[in-house]
Write a protein that holds these residues in place. Structure first.
Motif, PDB file in Angstrom:
ATOM      1  N   PHE A 133       0.707  42.781 -30.897  1.00 22.19           N
ATOM      2  CA  PHE A 133       0.634  41.634 -30.152  1.00 22.19           C
ATOM      3  C   PHE A 133       1.226  40.279 -30.931  1.00 22.19           C
ATOM      4  N   ASP A 134       1.083  40.079 -32.076  1.00 24.11           N
ATOM      5  CA  ASP A 134       1.595  39.006 -32.580  1.00 24.11           C
ATOM      6  C   ASP A 134       3.074  39.139 -33.115  1.00 24.11           C
ATOM      7  N   ASN A 135       3.609  40.314 -33.293  1.00 26.06           N
ATOM      8  CA  ASN A 135       4.801  40.233 -33.976  1.00 26.06           C
ATOM      9  C   ASN A 135       5.638  41.222 -32.917  1.00 26.06           C
ATOM     10  N   GLN A 136       5.204  42.503 -32.673  1.00 28.41           N
ATOM     11  CA  GLN A 136       6.116  43.469 -31.970  1.00 28.41           C
ATOM     12  C   GLN A 136       6.393  42.740 -30.577  1.00 28.41           C
ATOM     13  N   LEU A 137       5.387  42.579 -29.750  1.00 27.12           N
ATOM     14  CA  LEU A 137       5.599  42.047 -28.512  1.00 27.12           C
ATOM     15  C   LEU A 137       6.476  40.789 -28.170  1.00 27.12           C
ATOM     16  N   PRO A 138       6.121  39.974 -29.002  1.00 31.45           N
ATOM     17  CA  PRO A 138       6.866  38.827 -29.071  1.00 31.45           C
ATOM     18  C   PRO A 138       8.509  38.953 -29.331  1.00 31.45           C
ATOM     19  N   ALA A 139       8.705  39.892 -30.289  1.00 32.84           N
ATOM     20  CA  ALA A 139       9.845  40.116 -30.756  1.00 32.84           C
ATOM     21  C   ALA A 139      10.812  40.806 -29.843  1.00 32.84           C
ATOM     22  N   ALA A 140       9.963  41.929 -28.973  1.00 37.05           N
ATOM     23  CA  ALA A 140      10.611  42.554 -27.932  1.00 37.05           C
ATOM     24  C   ALA A 140      10.896  41.721 -26.813  1.00 37.05           C
ATOM     25  N   LEU A 141      10.035  40.725 -26.449  1.00 38.95           N
ATOM     26  CA  LEU A 141      10.471  39.709 -25.419  1.00 38.95           C
ATOM     27  C   LEU A 141      11.814  39.129 -25.776  1.00 38.95           C
ATOM     28  N   ARG A 142      11.898  38.429 -27.035  1.00 40.86           N
ATOM     29  CA  ARG A 142      12.979  37.608 -27.415  1.00 40.86           C
ATOM     30  C   ARG A 142      14.225  38.550 -27.200  1.00 40.86           C
ATOM     31  N   LYS A 143      14.156  39.827 -27.264  1.00 43.95           N
ATOM     32  CA  LYS A 143      15.440  40.715 -27.257  1.00 43.95           C
ATOM     33  C   LYS A 143      15.781  40.988 -25.788  1.00 43.95           C
ATOM     34  N   LEU A 144      15.233  40.442 -24.712  1.00 44.02           N
ATOM     35  CA  LEU A 144      15.415  40.954 -23.593  1.00 44.02           C
ATOM     36  C   LEU A 144      16.720  40.300 -23.001  1.00 44.02           C
ATOM     37  N   PRO A 145      17.720  41.314 -22.143  1.00 49.25           N
ATOM     38  CA  PRO A 145      18.958  40.689 -21.959  1.00 49.25           C
ATOM     39  C   PRO A 145      18.850  39.715 -20.778  1.00 49.25           C
ATOM     40  N   PHE A 146      18.111  38.488 -21.166  1.00 50.09           N
ATOM     41  CA  PHE A 146      18.214  37.611 -20.049  1.00 50.09           C
ATOM     42  C   PHE A 146      19.705  36.723 -19.894  1.00 50.09           C
ATOM     43  N   ASP A 147      20.069  36.543 -21.008  1.00 52.57           N
ATOM     44  CA  ASP A 147      21.388  35.794 -21.014  1.00 52.57           C
ATOM     45  C   ASP A 147      22.489  36.405 -20.167  1.00 52.57           C
ATOM     46  N   ARG A 148      22.393  37.906 -20.402  1.00 50.80           N
ATOM     47  CA  ARG A 148      23.572  38.701 -19.528  1.00 50.80           C
ATOM     48  C   ARG A 148      23.183  38.463 -18.191  1.00 50.80           C
ATOM     49  N   HIS A 149      21.901  38.890 -17.776  1.00 51.42           N
ATOM     50  CA  HIS A 149      21.476  38.959 -16.322  1.00 51.42           C
ATOM     51  C   HIS A 149      21.614  37.487 -15.787  1.00 51.42           C
ATOM     52  N   LEU A 150      21.578  36.422 -16.533  1.00 53.31           N
ATOM     53  CA  LEU A 150      21.678  35.095 -15.955  1.00 53.31           C
ATOM     54  C   LEU A 150      23.040  34.414 -16.414  1.00 53.31           C
ATOM     55  N   SER A 151      23.793  35.206 -16.572  1.00 55.91           N
ATOM     56  CA  SER A 151      25.074  34.693 -16.892  1.00 55.91           C
ATOM     57  C   SER A 151      25.835  34.127 -15.577  1.00 55.91           C
ATOM     58  N   LEU A 152      26.881  33.423 -15.639  1.00 54.85           N
ATOM     59  CA  LEU A 152      27.605  32.695 -14.591  1.00 54.85           C
ATOM     60  C   LEU A 152      28.202  33.790 -13.498  1.00 54.85           C
ATOM     61  N   GLN A 153      28.527  34.748 -14.194  1.00 53.05           N
ATOM     62  CA  GLN A 153      29.239  35.762 -13.505  1.00 53.05           C
ATOM     63  C   GLN A 153      28.290  36.637 -12.600  1.00 53.05           C
ATOM     64  N   ASN A 154      27.086  36.802 -13.429  1.00 52.40           N
ATOM     65  CA  ASN A 154      25.918  37.659 -12.520  1.00 52.40           C
ATOM     66  C   ASN A 154      25.437  36.828 -11.637  1.00 52.40           C
ATOM     67  N   VAL A 155      25.075  35.721 -11.672  1.00 51.05           N
ATOM     68  CA  VAL A 155      24.447  34.965 -10.762  1.00 51.05           C
ATOM     69  C   VAL A 155      25.264  34.775  -9.522  1.00 51.05           C
ATOM     70  N   ARG A 156      26.721  34.538  -9.897  1.00 48.94           N
ATOM     71  CA  ARG A 156      27.521  34.419  -8.697  1.00 48.94           C
ATOM     72  C   ARG A 156      27.535  35.614  -7.662  1.00 48.94           C
ATOM     73  N   LYS A 157      27.494  36.675  -8.393  1.00 49.94           N
ATOM     74  CA  LYS A 157      27.648  38.110  -7.822  1.00 49.94           C
ATOM     75  C   LYS A 157      26.167  38.328  -7.128  1.00 49.94           C
ATOM     76  N   VAL A 158      25.004  38.044  -7.731  1.00 49.00           N
ATOM     77  CA  VAL A 158      23.956  38.285  -7.203  1.00 49.00           C
ATOM     78  C   VAL A 158      23.679  37.420  -5.869  1.00 49.00           C
ATOM     79  N   VAL A 159      23.825  36.035  -6.157  1.00 44.20           N
ATOM     80  CA  VAL A 159      23.686  35.120  -4.923  1.00 44.20           C
ATOM     81  C   VAL A 159      24.576  35.341  -3.741  1.00 44.20           C
ATOM     82  N   SER A 160      25.812  35.813  -4.290  1.00 44.12           N
ATOM     83  CA  SER A 160      26.754  36.219  -3.173  1.00 44.12           C
ATOM     84  C   SER A 160      26.327  37.423  -2.159  1.00 44.12           C
TER      85      SER A 160
END
Length: 610
Positions: free
Chosen positions: A365-392
């Motif tokens: 809980f103190d190491n493995q879970l936070p580390a895994a959460l930090r590695k989630l690909p939010f930057d890619r999912h919320l990139s300008l290109q993907n936001v435009r695609k999803v909203v459109s």
């Protein structure tokens, strides 16, 4: 007080029982080593074998040149009532009596060859021989290989050192009485036996000097300086021995006749006549017995103390291994449940910190879970290109009027879906740790060691329960993630500043709704909301995992197993308590040793003080 024969005879019986049970280790803490015995040491051809045969009154030892004694011979003499037949018994051939002493000689030779081969090698593995005869005194003698100064053909270069180390391993023990054999026709200053005795027993308290071959000295010389203690003084008197001549051996002159001939030699000798009552093999045997009696009496308190200490240790070891189980089903069921409770205590100690391992769950809980959460690909999912695609795509053929709500929801749903991976990984990690703790707890539960079948049953039942807990935990944490997706926190968005507040024109052309700044703002808002949810799940996932897995493991790990065991028949319960044969043998050996020590204590008390 007890008679000398009864006390020494008892010691002999105890030593033999110790030998049979294998309780004669070299650590100095065994009962065998606490009881005194006599080690016979001397150089090769010093007359050791002849002295032993004279004491026994029988011709039974192998003869030859060079090293004849190649293994220690532990010789226990047991006095029988007059008129009874004499015989020998070997520890390696139990229940077989040897009334023929020529057969004893052959058996010693064969048993020596069995370990060392028909070579001139030596071995420190002793041969144990008991002789029962009306013509002996109760005594334990250890015949050791004759010391030598050089290796002969067929012997390793280390033979001199090997023999010296073997002999020392016996004579250095404080309970060992040294019978140092020296030939009278050699200078006592060069005696191997005396030299060794002086090193290990400098005060001479444990050493008896024996001078052999007095009849072979040069004419006109005698050994009075040695026998009367002037050449080398010992605390105990020197004893002279006249061995059988080679002619007597060739004629098969029996030892009883040889003893008489020896006595006549001393009585008629002009040199030794005044010492005749304190010379000869018969006197030597009685002298050793008397000394043994005195030593045993003096050491009875320490022997009893050692026995009591060993009894306590054996009782504790037997308790740890577990006592035999009753044959009825009730006793078997009680034992199984008791073993399960013992395992459960150890398992909970691992979780609660009494033993190591539970801290690894906190590490998830103190190491493995936070580390895994930090590695989630939010930057890619919320990139300008993907936001435009999803909203459109969410707007379809009609662009949104004010805020792209459907686009927001799709971006948030997509982001929250990433949380399922780390959440499930936490469940699996804790499941793995709990399985490891079950394995360790079974191994560390001393009471379970004797029951391999029950160990396997408990392991299977615990694993099955942990899998149920894991499945429930997985459902729960996925529900947590899905709940966050199913109902968004509206207040979060209400508190966000509107675009009008930023000076933008909310009624501008539709194309502005897809400007980069507008899309970046959408991505930023979604990222902030996902971050809030992440902090929530970072706290709620551990709680759900602990509640569904750790808490249930502590509360009900074996509950299902208990209900199953309670319905089993006696035969099935007995199969679960099928013990490890090695532990059964160990318990039986401990029980026999315990019986020996208790019997020895009672007999020593009874014989020593009556």
């Amino acid at each position: 007080m007890a008679t000398m024969e009864s006390l020494i005879g008892l010691v002999n019986r105890i030593q033999r029982a110790c030998t049979v049970l294998g309780d004669h280790g070299g650590d100095g803490g065994s009962l065998w080593e606490a009881l005194p015995s006599v080690a016979v040491v001397g150089g090769q051809s010093s007359g050791k074998s002849s002295v032993l045969e004279s004491i026994v009154g029988r011709d039974f030892l192998p003869r030859g040149s060079g090293i004849v004694t190649r293994r220690p011979l532990v010789l226990q003499l047991h006095k029988l009532e007059s008129g009874k037949s004499e015989y020998g018994e070997f520890l390696h051939a139990p229940k077989k009596k040897f009334p023929d002493f020529a057969a004893i000689r052959r058996e010693i030779q064969d048993e020596t060859d069995r370990i060392t081969g028909k070579s001139k090698q030596i071995s420190n593995i002793p041969i144990h021989l008991s002789v029962y005869s009306p013509n002996v005194v109760n005594l334990t003698l250890i015949d050791l290989p004759g010391m030598t100064k050089v290796a002969v053909e067929g012997q390793p270069d280390s033979i001199v050192e090997d023999i010296d180390n073997m002999v020392r391993s016996y004579v250095e023990k404080p309970n060992c009485i040294i019978l140092a054999i020296s030939p009278a026709n050699q200078d006592i200053a060069t005696s191997d036996a005396i030299k060794l005795a002086r090193e290990v027993d400098p005060t001479g308290e444990r050493t008896f000097g024996v001078l052999t071959k007095l009849d072979l000295m040069d004419k006109g010389t005698n050994a009075l300086d040695v026998l009367e203690g002037r050449a080398y003084r010992l605390q105990h008197p020197w004893v002279g021995i006249v061995n059988r001549s080679q002619a007597d051996i060739n004629k098969n002159v029996d030892m009883i006749a040889a003893r008489q001939k020896e006595l006549e030699y001393f009585e008629t000798s002009p040199d030794y006549g005044h010492l005749s009552r304190k010379m000869g093999s018969e006197y030597l045997a009685k002298l050793l017995s008397q000394h043994l009696e005195a030593v045993i009496k003096a050491r009875i308190p320490s022997i009893i103390a050692l026995i009591n200490k060993t009894i306590d240790e054996l009782e504790a070891e037997l308790d740890q291994l577990g006592r035999p189980i009753g044959p009825d089903g009730g006793a078997q069921l009680y034992t199984i449940l008791d073993m399960c409770r013992a395992f459960d205590r150890v398992f909970k100690e691992h979780l609660d910190g009494g033993r190591p391992g539970g801290d690894r769950i906190y590490g998830v809980f103190d190491n493995q879970l936070p580390a895994a959460l930090r590695k989630l690909p939010f930057d890619r999912h919320l990139s300008l290109q993907n936001v435009r695609k999803v909203v459109s795509e969410a707007d379809g053929y009609q662009p949104h009027l004010i805020a792209p709500e459907q686009g927001y929801r799709r971006l948030i749903d997509g982001s929250l879906g990433f949380f399922k991976g780390p959440a499930e990984a936490s469940v699996d990690a804790v499941h793995f740790i709990l399985k490891e703790l079950v394995r360790k707890s079974i191994a560390e539960t001393q009471e379970l060691k004797r029951f391999p079948s029950l160990q396997a049953d408990i392991a299977a039942a615990a694993t099955e329960a942990l899998e149920r807990f894991r499945d429930e935990s997985r459902k729960t944490i996925l529900r947590l993630v899905e709940m966050e997706s199913s109902y968004l926190t509206v207040e979060f968005f209400r508190k966000l500043p509107t675009e009008g507040e930023k000076g933008s024109n909310p009624t501008g052309p539709t194309m502005d709704r897809y400007s980069e700044s507008h899309l970046r703002r959408i991505g930023s808002n979604v990222s902030a909301y996902v971050g809030m949810v992440c902090e929530t799940l970072k706290n709620s996932i551990p709680k759900a995992v602990v509640y569904c897995q750790v808490r249930e493991a502590k509360r009900s790990l074996l509950n299902h197993f208990y209900s199953q065991v309670g319905r089993r028949e006696k035969q099935q319960l007995g199969a679960m308590l099928d013990e490890d044969p090695g532990l059964m043998d160990k318990r039986e050996n401990i029980a026999r040793r315990l019986e020996l020590y208790k019997s020895a204590r009672d007999e020593i008390d009874a014989v020593a003080w009556k």
